[in-house]
Design an enzyme around this catalytic site. Structure first.
Site, short mmCIF file in Angstrom:
data_model
loop_
_atom_site.label_atom_id
_atom_site.label_comp_id
_atom_site.label_asym_id
_atom_site.label_seq_id
_atom_site.Cartn_x
_atom_site.Cartn_y
_atom_site.Cartn_z
CB THR A 10 -18.91 3.92 -22.71
OG1 THR A 10 -18.03 4.95 -23.18
CG2 THR A 10 -18.18 2.60 -22.78
CE LYS B 51 -32.71 5.78 -23.70
NZ LYS B 51 -33.53 6.69 -24.50
CB THR B 52 -25.31 6.13 -21.32
OG1 THR B 52 -25.04 7.09 -20.29
CG2 THR B 52 -25.88 6.83 -22.53
N GLY C 141 -17.96 1.07 -16.13
CA GLY C 141 -17.73 0.33 -17.37
C GLY C 141 -17.43 -1.15 -17.15
CD GLU C 142 -12.81 -1.99 -16.86
OE1 GLU C 142 -12.01 -2.86 -17.15
OE2 GLU C 142 -12.46 -0.85 -16.50
MO1 MOS Z 1 -10.71 -1.90 -19.74
S1 MOS Z 1 -10.23 -3.91 -19.85
O1 MOS Z 1 -9.58 -1.34 -18.57
O2 MOS Z 1 -10.41 -1.33 -21.27
#
Ligand code: MOS
Length: 733
Positions: free
Chosen positions: A463, A627-628, A698-699
């Site tokens: 990530t 970028k990331t 991330g989600e």
């Molecule tokens: Mo994420 S599904 O909380 O690794």
């Protein structure tokens, strides 16, 4: 130059593209043996007889471990159980089988090929029992999981409405089981030395694994060392310790040699979790003007028969919109399948799909624009907890994303827009994910030759953790990026939380900042005491550290900061940093939000559907790396497209076996499936979330996307699909 937020290339990129990055499965140790799992081929029952003699005689075989001869573990192997992070595992402590592909034996041999060949020769004879496999039938016996991640499974609030409801939509939306398919499968190398074990394991949480394995084996945590410098994708399936980790350690202890155990791709479909199947009952109502009067969201999701895991799909429904009457519930439906688990945006991806579709249906019933309807119901504070938002930029996201997409040009009538001979559809849905953080620690050290090493026991799932933490340390210290190295993935380092729940940056970055700033203070204090330093006797506030050099703010001579270290004992110096949420975490409601628009083109003859464009804007606080960060959001949208159109784990209803347990038949998007994805963030300052103002990213990218696509498909065709994935047969009704 401000490094924080800049689009810095991944610092771990060269190691990865040249193959120098050592993943768990790449680890080679002297005298290391190889293990292969034997998995059950029934969904429920007992092992009546296990034929192992032939396998044990095969070339190179060192051990065939089953319930007949496995070491007896403290508490029957259940000492590490603290769901959902510590799971109920299958550690060969009895002869029960609870699901197809449950581990029933481990074969260890000199080579991988010998282990695999011998594992194939272990024959199990079973006493089968009837298996619960019919979700629709078992739903009648659904039960409450109690709390879900500390939150109540049910909620209800009641209030007066301004006017009676003019329209109501009551529908059921379903999502299938979806399996994680990180490029890197689960992999563990276990090596004992004396009474201590070292695990080279691909995991999202080295600290959690250290504690869980210690409990399972009755060890002190400091007798368990977990090492994981690289993870080839996690997405939730590596957020808990699954059976194979402990099995590798058990086998290694029995044979007195290191053991490597790498799961084969089909073994990823069963014993290591999946996103549970959901059936979501929605009832949404609004006045003629579009003010919500009632939202009801009842979620049923499957779990195993050994553990309750609930998909928290209605959590987002509690807070997304202003509405006087909101009730939610979560129920689990036990089946003879492996225990499901977290999958990217657990609950929020499935929940924003169902709610996002139901609200689209409501807007259509009312004849109002779905964005305008949502704007009318924008809550000034968290409508469930009545806390102020730490920040919420959803209306800015509506405006920015709608403008970039061209939503104003949409003609609302279904089948009214075309692209050549294909039907064109535009759809909308809202994205959201909680902004979490946990306590974390870090250490910063400088050597006399001016190299800074900052470390924290966190993980990088691919990530950008290495990169972002390097940026933050370099910026805080006034050092060039190239002179700062960030280390992670070792349980001997200062502890950090699981890399899950989109919390790594908000948790670890403030600790890194604290450690780096502590080191900077020590360096400045040393320099102003150093007669030969250009800042001798200066006030600390007049000293600048820039590019690794120290000098006075007012100008004059500068020198490398290491020079003071060399002149004063020549030792490295270090500082520790720690950070955790303060009282503001209890005062404010902290969530990220986003607006997602999707365009689909449908061939009216074939039903085939493509997604030429997705446009999304997010309010996620401050982005740490352009970028990331963009890559994270892009990846989330790609997954959302896969969830909408392709992903589905198919279970044979008679035997309980996943029949598409491979990447040929379990479809995820390829490059050819993905067209234009335009993601960006709106300006948002969150002074409460953490010292950097960064929420997780991330989600959230996956959330909202499936509903936006399904809503666009309705707009294109006039056909409302409520069961994911939206495959072409469903548009040929
Ligand atoms: Mo994420 S599904 O909380 O690794």
């Amino acid at each position: 130059m401000n490094l924080i937020g800049a689009g810095i290339d991944r610092v771990d990129g060269p190691a990865k593209v040249t193959g120098r990055a050592t993943y768990s499965g790449d680890v080679q140790l002297p005298r290391m043996a190889h293990a292969a799992l034997v998995l059950a081929t029934i969904a429920n029952g007992r092992i009546a007889r296990l034929e192992t003699a032939q396998a044990a005689r095969m070339p190179g075989v060192l051990l065939v471990m089953s319930h007949a001869n496995a070491p007896v573990l403290p508490a029957g192997g259940r000492a590490g159980v603290d769901p959902p992070s510590g799971r109920v595992l299958s550690l060969l402590q009895d002869d029960h089988v609870h699901y197809d592909r449950e581990p029933i034996a481990v074969v260890v041999a000199e080579t991988l090929e010998q282990a695999a060949a011998a594992a194939a020769c272990v024959a199990a004879h079973y006493a089968q029992a009837p298996a619960l496999l019919d979700f629709g039938a078992a739903i009648a016996q659904a039960h409450s999981p109690g709390k879900i991640n500390g939150e109540a499974a049910d909620s209800a609030r009641q209030g007066a409405t301004a006017a009676p409801a003019a329209q109501r939509v009551t529908e059921v939306y379903t999502t299938p089981i979806e399996n994680h398919n990180p490029m890197e499968p689960h992999a563990t190398v276990a090596a004992w030395s004396g009474g201590s074990v070292t695990l080279y394991d691909t995991t999202q949480g080295i600290s959690g694994e250290q504690k869980t394995i210690a409990k399972i084996f009755g060890l002190d945590p400091d007798q368990v060392h977990v090492i994981c410098p690289y993870v080839g994708g996690g997405f939730g399936c590596k957020g808990s310790v699954w059976s194979h980790v402990a099995l590798a350690a058990m086998a290694a202890r029995v044979i007195g040699r290191p053991v490597k155990l790498v799961l084969e791709r089909p073994q990823m479909f069963g014993p290591v979790g999946a996103r549970p199947r959901t059936e979501q009952h929605l009832s949404v109502a609004a006045t003629a003007a579009g003010d919500f009067t009632e939202i009801r969201h009842d979620v049923f999701s499957h779990t195993s028969r050994i553990e309750d895991f609930a998909e928290p799909a209605a959590m987002q429904t509690r807070l997304l919109y202003a509405c006087p009457n909101v009730s939610t519930s979560h129920r689990v439906v036990p089946l003879n399948l492996g225990t499901p688990t977290f999958q990217r945006a657990p609950g929020h991806s499935t929940g924003t799909y169902a709610l996002g579709c139901a609200l689209d249906e409501l807007a259509i019933a009312l004849g109002v624009d779905p964005i305008e309807m949502r704007r009318r119901n924008e809550p000034a504070q968290d409508p469930e907890t009545l806390q102020p938002w730490s920040s919420r930029s959803l209306t800015e996201c509506y405006t920015a994303a709608a403008a970039a997409f061209g939503w104003a040009r949409r003609s609302p009538q279904p089948r009214s827009m075309r692209a050549g001979n294909r039907l064109l559809g535009w759809g909308y849905a809202t994205a959201t994910y909680p902004a979490k953080r946990s306590a974390a620690k870090a250490r910063a050290l400088i050597t006399p030759d001016g190299l800074v090493v900052v470390s924290s026991g966190t993980q990088d799932l691919g990530t950008g953790t290495y990169t972002v933490m390097t940026q933050i340390a370099a910026q805080t210290l006034g050092f060039p990026l190239a002179r700062v190295r960030f280390e992670l993935g070792d349980s001997a380092l200062p502890p950090a939380p699981v890399s899950g729940g989109s919390q790594s940056v908000a948790s670890v970055a403030p600790a890194v900042q604290a450690a780096a700033s502590g080191l900077r203070d020590k360096l400045v204090a040393l320099a102003v005491r150093d007669e030969a330093s250009p800042v001798f006797r200066a006030a600390a506030a007049d000293v600048v550290l820039e590019d690794g050099n120290v000098g006075l703010r007012t100008g004059g001579r500068r020198e490398p900061i290491g020079a003071s270290l060399v002149r004063n004992g020549g030792e490295s110096i270090s500082a520790d940093g720690a950070a955790e949420a303060g009282p503001e975490a209890r005062k404010y409601s902290m969530h990220s939000f986003g607006a997602v628009f999707a365009e689909v083109e449908v061939d009216p003859q074939l039903g085939s559907l493509r997604v030429p464009r997705v446009v999304a804007r997010y309010g996620i606080g401050k982005l740490m790396n352009a970028k990331t960060g963009r890559s994270q959001l892009l990846g989330g949208v790609v997954w959302g497209i896969g969830m909408a159109l392709m992903e589905e784990t198919r279970v044979d209803p008679h035997v309980g076996r996943v029949v598409n347990a491979n990447l040929a038949e379990y479809h995820v998007p390829t490059h050819a499936d993905i067209c234009s994805i335009d993601v960006d963030v709106v300006h948002e300052e969150d002074p409460y979330i953490d010292s950097l103002g960064a929420k997780g990213i991330g989600e959230i990218g996956i959330t909202g996307v499936p509903a936006a696509i399904v809503n666009a498909a309705y707009h294109a065709t006039g056909i409302r699909v409520r069961d994911l994935p939206l495959t072409l047969d469903k548009l040929l009704g």
